[in-house]
Motif scaffolding. Structure first.
Motif, PDB file in Angstrom:
ATOM      1  N   ASP A  71       0.834  -1.212   0.000  1.00 44.44           N
ATOM      2  CA  ASP A  71       0.000   0.000   0.000  1.00 44.44           C
ATOM      3  C   ASP A  71       0.864   1.255   0.000  1.00 44.44           C
ATOM      4  OD1 ASP A  71      -2.284  -1.588   0.095  1.00 44.44           O
ATOM      5  OD2 ASP A  71      -2.487  -1.415   2.275  1.00 44.44           O
ATOM      6  N   GLU A 106      -5.023  -9.757  -5.779  1.00 47.91           N
ATOM      7  CA  GLU A 106      -5.724  -8.521  -5.458  1.00 47.91           C
ATOM      8  C   GLU A 106      -7.201  -8.696  -5.814  1.00 47.91           C
ATOM      9  OE1 GLU A 106      -5.475  -4.255  -7.465  1.00 47.91           O
ATOM     10  OE2 GLU A 106      -3.565  -4.908  -6.595  1.00 47.91           O
ATOM     11  N   ASN A 109     -11.529  -4.363  -8.449  1.00 48.80           N
ATOM     12  CA  ASN A 109     -11.906  -3.009  -8.022  1.00 48.80           C
ATOM     13  C   ASN A 109     -13.432  -2.928  -7.855  1.00 48.80           C
ATOM     14  OD1 ASN A 109     -12.230  -0.300  -7.541  1.00 48.80           O
ATOM     15  ND2 ASN A 109     -11.013   0.357  -9.295  1.00 48.80           N
ATOM     16  N   LYS A 143      -7.214  -1.738  -0.575  1.00 47.80           N
ATOM     17  CA  LYS A 143      -7.565  -2.861  -1.444  1.00 47.80           C
ATOM     18  C   LYS A 143      -7.711  -4.136  -0.616  1.00 47.80           C
ATOM     19  CE  LYS A 143      -5.046  -1.212  -5.484  1.00 47.80           C
ATOM     20  NZ  LYS A 143      -3.947  -1.509  -6.405  1.00 47.80           N
ATOM     21  N   ALA A 155     -11.589  -5.531   1.502  1.00 46.41           N
ATOM     22  CA  ALA A 155     -11.428  -4.194   0.923  1.00 46.41           C
ATOM     23  C   ALA A 155     -12.164  -3.197   1.810  1.00 46.41           C
ATOM     24  CB  ALA A 155     -11.985  -4.167  -0.486  1.00 46.41           C
TER      25      ALA A 155
END
Length: 161
Positions: A71, A106, A109, A143, A155
């Motif tokens: 991050d 990850e 989004n 995230k 998240a």
């Protein structure tokens, strides 16, 4: 002669009783053996599954320590407007690739999607700028990440209301 017949009948009855008794014992032993084999198979499968799970999540602690560093790399790259050929960006990409090799993924989004508490943690509610954004994610604060198939960090998001 009757004594011979009764003795013969008794001995044949005893033989048939013994034979039936042996058959019952044999069936019981077969059943015990089958159950023991099934129990062993279940044990073997369970331990194999646990071992795979342990290997896939063994890196969890180190990953949790490295996530804030990732991050901070992202923030630094964004704040200093580093290009793709600058040192910090190259180091960040290399670190991310190596962590992905170890199973770190990850999360997608979530901006513009509905809040899903299985993947997101709402940290703030703000007035939605548009009516169609009510109840949807407006911003991502941190995230989220998976390690294998398990979530290791939800998240952190801002939701419009």
């Amino acid at each position: 002669m009757t004594t011979k017949k009764t003795t013969k009948n008794k001995s044949s009855k005893i033989k048939s009783l013994k034979k039936n008794n042996f058959k019952k014992e044999l069936e019981l032993e077969k059943d015990k053996n089958l159950r023991l084999f099934a129990e062993f198979e279940n044990f073997r499968k369970r331990t194999a599954k646990e071992r795979l799970e342990l290997y896939s999540t063994a890196n969890k602690d180190i990953m949790l320590v490295l996530l804030p560093i990732l991050d901070n790399f992202e923030r630094s790259i964004k704040a200093n407007n580093y290009s793709d050929s600058d040192g910090p960006t190259l180091i960040y990409k290399q670190l991310k690739v190596e962590l992905e090799k170890k199973g770190l993924k990850e999360m997608e989004n979530p901006i513009g999607k509905k809040l899903d508490t299985d993947f997101h943690e709402a940290t703030a509610n703000v007035p939605a700028p548009k009516k169609n954004q009510k109840g949807k994610i407006i911003d991502v604060i941190e995230k989220g990440y998976f390690l294998g198939e398990k979530i290791i960090r939800y998240a952190k998001v801002v939701v419009g209301n």
